[in-house]
Design a protein around this motif. Sequence first.
Motif, PDB file in Angstrom:
ATOM      1  N   VAL A 493       0.938  -1.232  -0.069  1.00  0.00           N
ATOM      2  CA  VAL A 493      -0.057  -0.329   0.327  1.00  0.00           C
ATOM      3  C   VAL A 493       0.561   1.607  -0.199  1.00  0.00           C
ATOM      4  O   VAL A 493       0.351   2.083  -0.636  1.00  0.00           O
ATOM      5  CB  VAL A 493      -0.583  -0.362   0.974  1.00  0.00           C
ATOM      6  N   ARG A 494       1.850   1.132   0.863  1.00  0.00           N
ATOM      7  CA  ARG A 494       3.076   2.325   0.524  1.00  0.00           C
ATOM      8  C   ARG A 494       3.580   2.344  -1.570  1.00  0.00           C
ATOM      9  O   ARG A 494       3.659   3.972  -0.674  1.00  0.00           O
ATOM     10  CB  ARG A 494       4.799   2.098   1.521  1.00  0.00           C
ATOM     11  N   VAL A 495       3.436   1.940  -1.801  1.00  0.00           N
ATOM     12  CA  VAL A 495       4.586   2.069  -3.362  1.00  0.00           C
ATOM     13  C   VAL A 495       3.313   2.411  -4.663  1.00  0.00           C
ATOM     14  O   VAL A 495       2.805   2.139  -5.261  1.00  0.00           O
ATOM     15  CB  VAL A 495       5.313   0.985  -3.143  1.00  0.00           C
ATOM     16  N   ALA A 496       1.449   1.393  -3.865  1.00  0.00           N
ATOM     17  CA  ALA A 496       0.968   0.959  -4.807  1.00  0.00           C
ATOM     18  C   ALA A 496       0.127   2.933  -5.117  1.00  0.00           C
ATOM     19  O   ALA A 496       0.168   3.417  -4.301  1.00  0.00           O
ATOM     20  CB  ALA A 496      -0.973   0.496  -4.272  1.00  0.00           C
ATOM     21  N   SER A 497       0.362   2.642  -6.320  1.00  0.00           N
ATOM     22  CA  SER A 497      -0.211   4.472  -7.053  1.00  0.00           C
ATOM     23  C   SER A 497      -0.881   4.285  -8.382  1.00  0.00           C
ATOM     24  O   SER A 497      -1.431   5.179  -8.677  1.00  0.00           O
ATOM     25  CB  SER A 497       0.905   4.949  -7.762  1.00  0.00           C
ATOM     26  N   ASN A 498      -2.040   3.486  -8.629  1.00  0.00           N
ATOM     27  CA  ASN A 498      -3.125   3.236  -9.652  1.00  0.00           C
ATOM     28  C   ASN A 498      -3.619   2.504  -9.588  1.00  0.00           C
ATOM     29  O   ASN A 498      -3.916   1.583  -8.842  1.00  0.00           O
ATOM     30  CB  ASN A 498      -1.889   3.150 -11.094  1.00  0.00           C
ATOM     31  N   ARG A 499      -4.792   2.297 -10.095  1.00  0.00           N
ATOM     32  CA  ARG A 499      -5.949   1.422  -9.923  1.00  0.00           C
ATOM     33  C   ARG A 499      -5.831   0.029  -9.659  1.00  0.00           C
ATOM     34  O   ARG A 499      -6.321  -1.111  -9.144  1.00  0.00           O
ATOM     35  CB  ARG A 499      -7.524   1.975 -10.891  1.00  0.00           C
ATOM     36  N   HIS A 500      -5.276  -0.702 -10.875  1.00  0.00           N
ATOM     37  CA  HIS A 500      -4.404  -1.175 -11.224  1.00  0.00           C
ATOM     38  C   HIS A 500      -4.098  -2.212  -9.604  1.00  0.00           C
ATOM     39  O   HIS A 500      -4.181  -3.598  -9.290  1.00  0.00           O
ATOM     40  CB  HIS A 500      -3.776  -2.097 -12.324  1.00  0.00           C
ATOM     41  N   GLU A 501      -2.683  -1.645  -9.179  1.00  0.00           N
ATOM     42  CA  GLU A 501      -2.193  -1.930  -7.964  1.00  0.00           C
ATOM     43  C   GLU A 501      -3.453  -1.632  -6.549  1.00  0.00           C
ATOM     44  O   GLU A 501      -3.150  -2.387  -5.699  1.00  0.00           O
ATOM     45  CB  GLU A 501      -0.517  -0.892  -7.737  1.00  0.00           C
ATOM     46  N   SER A 528      -6.309   0.510   9.612  1.00  0.00           N
ATOM     47  CA  SER A 528      -5.226   1.279   9.413  1.00  0.00           C
ATOM     48  C   SER A 528      -5.118   1.967   7.404  1.00  0.00           C
ATOM     49  O   SER A 528      -5.008   2.927   7.955  1.00  0.00           O
ATOM     50  CB  SER A 528      -4.561   0.358   9.495  1.00  0.00           C
ATOM     51  N   ILE A 529      -5.612   1.206   6.819  1.00  0.00           N
ATOM     52  CA  ILE A 529      -5.192   1.288   5.648  1.00  0.00           C
ATOM     53  C   ILE A 529      -6.335   2.634   5.203  1.00  0.00           C
ATOM     54  O   ILE A 529      -6.519   3.647   4.773  1.00  0.00           O
ATOM     55  CB  ILE A 529      -5.300   0.568   5.001  1.00  0.00           C
ATOM     56  N   LYS A 530      -7.307   2.972   5.775  1.00  0.00           N
ATOM     57  CA  LYS A 530      -9.226   3.230   5.560  1.00  0.00           C
ATOM     58  C   LYS A 530      -8.174   4.920   5.583  1.00  0.00           C
ATOM     59  O   LYS A 530      -9.369   5.122   5.317  1.00  0.00           O
ATOM     60  CB  LYS A 530     -10.479   2.367   6.501  1.00  0.00           C
ATOM     61  N   GLU A 531      -7.816   4.987   6.889  1.00  0.00           N
ATOM     62  CA  GLU A 531      -7.431   6.125   7.596  1.00  0.00           C
ATOM     63  C   GLU A 531      -6.561   6.975   7.601  1.00  0.00           C
ATOM     64  O   GLU A 531      -6.461   7.230   6.936  1.00  0.00           O
ATOM     65  CB  GLU A 531      -7.031   5.926   9.589  1.00  0.00           C
ATOM     66  N   GLN A 532      -5.043   6.138   6.967  1.00  0.00           N
ATOM     67  CA  GLN A 532      -3.987   6.627   6.704  1.00  0.00           C
ATOM     68  C   GLN A 532      -4.108   6.934   4.770  1.00  0.00           C
ATOM     69  O   GLN A 532      -3.318   7.847   4.514  1.00  0.00           O
ATOM     70  CB  GLN A 532      -2.966   5.765   6.657  1.00  0.00           C
ATOM     71  N   TYR A 533      -4.885   6.391   4.032  1.00  0.00           N
ATOM     72  CA  TYR A 533      -4.506   7.174   3.000  1.00  0.00           C
ATOM     73  C   TYR A 533      -6.345   7.221   2.456  1.00  0.00           C
ATOM     74  O   TYR A 533      -6.935   7.012   1.729  1.00  0.00           O
ATOM     75  CB  TYR A 533      -4.369   5.720   1.604  1.00  0.00           C
ATOM     76  N   LYS A 534      -6.640   8.441   3.386  1.00  0.00           N
ATOM     77  CA  LYS A 534      -7.854   9.832   2.900  1.00  0.00           C
ATOM     78  C   LYS A 534      -8.307   9.907   1.640  1.00  0.00           C
ATOM     79  O   LYS A 534      -9.011   9.634   1.193  1.00  0.00           O
ATOM     80  CB  LYS A 534      -8.213   9.825   4.023  1.00  0.00           C
ATOM     81  N   ASN A 535      -7.271   9.747   1.771  1.00  0.00           N
ATOM     82  CA  ASN A 535      -6.455  11.237   0.244  1.00  0.00           C
ATOM     83  C   ASN A 535      -6.353  10.227  -0.848  1.00  0.00           C
ATOM     84  O   ASN A 535      -5.925  11.328  -2.275  1.00  0.00           O
ATOM     85  CB  ASN A 535      -5.309  11.952   0.426  1.00  0.00           C
ATOM     86  N   LYS A 536      -6.744   9.331  -0.954  1.00  0.00           N
ATOM     87  CA  LYS A 536      -6.466   8.363  -2.489  1.00  0.00           C
ATOM     88  C   LYS A 536      -8.136   7.764  -2.272  1.00  0.00           C
ATOM     89  O   LYS A 536      -8.322   6.316  -1.822  1.00  0.00           O
ATOM     90  CB  LYS A 536      -5.383   7.270  -1.891  1.00  0.00           C
TER      91      LYS A 536
END
Length: 546
Positions: A493-501, A528-536
């Motif tokens: 999740v730290r390196v994912a940057s597109n819809r496929h990932e 944790s992921i839901k909270e940490q990556y709100k801006n995605k």
Amino acid sequence: MKIKFEDEFFPAILDRGYTYYENNLVEDVMKKGNIFYAKVLGNELYNVQVEIENNIFVDGSCDCPYADEGNYCKHMAALLYYLDENPITKEENYHSKEKELKTWLKKIDYDELQEFLVELLITDKSFSDKFRLKFSHIFPPLSLEEYKKKIRNAIITSGGRDGFIDYREAYDYTNAMYKILTEVETLVDKRHNELAFSVIKEILDSIPDTEIDDSNGSTGEIAYSCIEIIEEILMATTSDQEVSKKILDYLLEEVVTDRLSNYGIELCTLFHFYIKNNLYLETIEKSLLSALEQGKNKKYFWHENEYVEYLLDIYQQRQEKDKKFKLLKQYSTNQEICFQLVDEYLNLDQIDDAISLLKKRIKTTNEASYAWKLSEIYQANHQANEYKDILYQILYHLDKYNIKAYRKLKELYPKQEWLNVREEIIRTLSKSKKNSLADDMLDIYIEEDRKEYIYEIVKEKGMDVIIHYEEYLLPQYNKELIKIYIDYCKRLVRVASNRHEYQTLAQYMKHIKKMKNSSKEYDELYTSIKEQYKNKPALQDELSKI
């Protein structure tokens, strides 16, 4: 309309059909119920119909000779390709339109119509070619020089300013050549076989000199069609010694020069016709033997096996067993030929000769295929010790870690004795690796259900690999795998940057969620992921689908 039909046709027929469609040879398309009617210009103007239900091709008919034999022809394929890209929904009566057109033509003055037709034949090259094809029984065939000019023009007009035919222009080249081949087929139908072959020869000879990006296989398609037409000519000229000899001379010239085979064009397949019909066998034999002899001095010689096979067919045809044996022995360094010689020995009950030959090849090449062939002989002749020894040789040296050899050895031992033998095999194989838990050992550990070793090998792999072997690790390593998967998802999740990932991550998390006793770890990861990556938002969207 996207019609499902291609599985019902041979690939070569589809290729020709698509070329017919691209060249606008499909005319007067009409619909009545589930039946579609058309006229397709081939060697003649053929009446074609296809039945389509729910966008699936059901059946078809055509009045061409190929379809008369119960086949689905290129004219049907052409119509189906037309319908794929030109949907017709309105029903029309084909015959009423034909009748209407004939009525109009009757109202035109004959001389005026003839004058218009002559003008069209002179000014419109495409129409002129179609007209000549339709009335080929009236028009004399073009001369070879005129066909040579057509071939040159096809190559020149397909290329760019520099004369090179790039990837996109290769389709123009293919279509232009197919137009010429359509005319050549008409020549064959009208029994102008010598001219037809001469034109085919010109097309084939032009390929090595044509500068083209052939990554779409254009020249191969054209060459394949040329070879098909040569076969038709040979079938039509079994009694015409002059034409069949002319074709043979061309084949024998190719055997010497290898000019076309360097481009993947294999004319030598046509030797089958001559061998089957017992024609010019001495001439072919002499030429092939000479080519094989010259091949010994070449750095690369790709045809040894093929030429030997043709010679074997000749000797079989003439029942020359001595020559056959001599040839097999002479070229037994070739694996396929070696196996044929082995089979000959076995058929003659010369088992020792077969074994001796295979042992020699193993010693010379260290190739496992010879050892496997030898193992079959030992097993069939109940030579238990020799059979066991060759399996060990395969497993330890020739094809290390081969699970097939391992299982065959396992079959030879009683269950209790096998436990000790198994450990010795594993120790012996492991010695040749710095790490005794090498990947190569996986199949053996799976065979013996050694979960601890499987786990140590796969735990450092990517998550897809671990999931692949999960069935061999659960439930014993359920807890450990959950932790590995959780850590993997945190890194991803730290390196994912597109819809496929994001979709990949969601799939992995869904897998964790389904695992036994994973709810606590999964909930913590998800929150944790839901909270940490709100801006995605795209990531949030994929998580919501789990």
